[in-house]
Design an enzyme around this catalytic site. Structure first.
Site, PDB file in Angstrom:
ATOM      1  CD  GLU A 153      68.542-113.140  71.455  1.00 47.26           C
ATOM      2  OE1 GLU A 153      69.219-114.140  71.765  1.00 47.26           O
ATOM      3  OE2 GLU A 153      68.945-111.968  71.606  1.00 47.26           O
ATOM      4  CD  GLU A 199      70.487-113.241  76.312  1.00 47.58           C
ATOM      5  OE1 GLU A 199      71.677-113.475  76.591  1.00 47.58           O
ATOM      6  OE2 GLU A 199      69.764-114.035  75.678  1.00 47.58           O
TER       7      GLU A 199
HETATM    8  O1  AHR Z   1      71.778-115.352  69.535  1.00 49.44           O
HETATM    9  C1  AHR Z   1      73.038-115.489  70.136  1.00 49.44           C
HETATM   10  C2  AHR Z   1      73.101-114.872  71.516  1.00 49.44           C
HETATM   11  O2  AHR Z   1      72.223-115.550  72.352  1.00 49.44           O
HETATM   12  C3  AHR Z   1      72.651-113.436  71.623  1.00 49.44           C
HETATM   13  O3  AHR Z   1      73.670-112.548  71.341  1.00 49.44           O
HETATM   14  C4  AHR Z   1      72.242-113.327  73.062  1.00 49.44           C
HETATM   15  O4  AHR Z   1      71.226-112.380  73.254  1.00 49.44           O
HETATM   16  C5  AHR Z   1      71.811-114.729  73.421  1.00 49.44           C
HETATM   17  O5  AHR Z   1      72.401-115.175  74.572  1.00 49.44           O
END
Ligand code: AHR
Length: 516
Positions: free
Chosen positions: A325, A206
């Site tokens: 994610e 990110e």
């Molecule tokens: O999964 C929690 C957080 O969500 C992670 O650290 C980040 O990559 C995302 O914003």
């Protein structure tokens, strides 16, 4: 064709062997819909790589420390410091790949803090997740050890935001160079003469946000620098991943790819896609649930559009697309976060349906994806396991993954499903040799479905089914009642080119068919 059945027309009996037995042993107190689908078993989409069922563990809340890792001196039963029950459950589930150490944490992690004698490791502050201190007792060797115990392939997320190309390059050498260099000899002294052979390396996380607040152009220029030094140390060729967009953001992807023109593209491009929830996990309203579950149609759209955008630069698809994610992110309960750790949330029947909708999307888009990692494996967001002190329970999402496991490494095949609205029947199917696997998800809380499935390209010889279901979408497994929602046998009728199965509201059914 969808037809509303009368209440009396629709009935199901869990555990009955034949469709003929599905007489009105139990009558639903809601409407039932007739659904017709067709499985074109000879039209292959692509292989469902096991990595599409991947996982993610961050130094966040009680995911790593306290969840997976309790330390050797803990009174909690452990295997060399790893929580024994968690290891057993995860090994049973099968974790194809595990991403670590973040998330946002990755861009503030310096790997040298986590190697060597534990008493000499520094205490560091976790700035992203509450400023608690970590003793770094869980580092590179401990993570690889965990992966070996549960059978997962390790995936390291490298630090670009606050790190240097030198630091990341040295981590790769430390892990992968067989022997004879200062770093590989240090690894051997630290207990691992054999190289770790780590294939998956992320360059940042990110980086449009917690990973450095960069523009796509700034990140592309960082990526190019870092990528120059990430090499094959030894026989393991690194698969290097670049940070992709938040959700379906074409601007990030396009500008990043434009800035990469004429240079070597990354091996993989990783997008993140969360499904936010307006309510706390066990108090969802129907409206909030429908809104959250509808987001999976947008996830499918995002995969298609991001892949199409990448295809414009890389028509041969040498660069893979990841959903690095994903999962549900509900409203947190402050008392629970205080007790169990940051981003801890309960996992309900709704969350299981969400997990199954996500996996069905990935199967249907198997030709466009190389990896998908649900966030996160233990105690954080959309988790498989919840732990507290010496207790460790399997969530409904664990069981959703378990029900869909049979698809791994099979070829996804084409399904004709006219119920294409976001909250309609969700289906994925896959095939290998004599096995045909079918997963059907009913995301409606008040409508049952009677599914008539016709098969083309194969004839079925026999079949059996399992279901995960609770009529209360806010129901969950708890430390006090850990087995409230578990998979059960389910009735299915299999007859040559026809399969019939009933889906109560909020249910996930997997049918395993043996082909004649
Ligand atoms: O999964 C929690 C957080 O969500 C992670 O650290 C980040 O990559 C995302 O914003």
């Amino acid at each position: 064709m969808n037809r509303i059945l009368t209440r009396r027309e629709f009935a199901y009996s869990v555990g009955a062997a034949a469709f003929s037995l599905i007489a009105s042993r139990r009558v639903f107190s809601f409407q039932a819909q007739e659904q017709r689908i067709r499985i074109n078993a000879d039209v292959e989409i692509g292989t469902i790589r096991p990595e599409l069922h991947g996982h993610f563990a961050e130094h966040l809340g009680s995911c790593t420390y306290g969840g997976l890792w309790v330390g050797k001196d803990s009174r909690i039963p452990n295997v060399d410091g790893y929580r024994k029950q968690a290891v057993e459950y995860l090994r049973e589930l099968g974790v194809p790949v595990l991403r670590w150490p973040g998330g946002c944490f990755a861009d503030d992690y310096h790997w040298r803090d986590g190697i060597g004698p534990k008493e000499k490791r520094p205490k560091t502050v976790n700035i992203h997740w509450g400023n608690y201190t970590e003793d770094n007792s869980f580092g590179t060797h401990e993570f690889v050890g965990l992966c070996r115990l549960i059978g997962a392939e390790p995936y390291f997320a490298g630090n670009v935001g606050s790190g240097t190309p030198e630091e990341l390059r040295d981590w790769v050498e430390y892990c992968n160079f067989p022997s004879g260099s200062t770093l590989s000899d240090e690894r051997a002294r630290n207990g691992s003469p054999e190289p770790f052979r780590v294939r998956f390396w992320g360059a940042g996380n990110e980086n449009w946000g917690c990973g450095g607040n960069m523009t796509p152009e700034e990140y592309a220029s960082q990526f190019r620098r870092f990528a120059t030094f990430i090499r094959s140390f030894g026989e393991t060729r690194p698969y290097l991943l670049a940070c992709g967009p938040s959700g379906n953001d074409p601007d990030w992807s396009r500008r990043f790819m434009d800035a990469m023109r004429g240079r070597r593209y990354p091996n993989g491009f990783s997008m993140h896609f969360y499904s936010g929830g307006k309510n706390t996990a066990t108090n969802f309203t129907v409206e909030a649930m429908q809104e959250q579950l509808s987001s999976f149609a947008r996830l499918e759209q995002a995969i298609k559009q991001q892949r199409a955008l990448l295809d414009g630069y890389d028509p041969e698809r040498r660069m893979g697309l990841l959903v690095d994610e994903w999962g549900v992110w509900d409203r947190m309960v402050p008392e629970e976060e205080k007790r169990y750790g940051r981003l801890w949330q309960q996992i309900t029947m709704r969350s299981a349906v969400a997990a199954a909708l996500g996996l069905n999307v990935f199967h249907r888009q198997a030709d466009k994806l190389v990896m998908c990692n649900i966030a996160q494996i233990v105690n954080v967001l959309h988790s498989m396991l919840l732990t507290y002190e010496d207790r460790c329970i399997r969530t409904t999402s664990y069981y959703a993954f378990d029900l869909l496991k049979a698809h791994r490494a099979k070829a996804a095949v084409h399904v004709e499903n006219s119920d294409s609205v976001p909250l309609g029947l969700s289906v994925s199917a896959s095939r290998k040799d004599k096995d045909l696997v079918l997963t059907l998800v009913n995301p409606k809380h008040d409508v049952a479905m009677r599914v008539n499935c016709s098969l083309s390209g194969v004839a079925a010889a026999s079949g059996k089914a399992r279901i995960l279901h609770d009529s209360d979408f806010n129901a969950c497994n708890t430390f006090e009642n850990p087995d409230r929602i578990v998979p059960k046998d389910h009735a299915v009728k299999v007859e040559a080119s026809q399969i019939g199965v009933d889906l109560p509201p909020m249910s996930i059914v997997t049918v395993l068919v043996t082909v004649a």
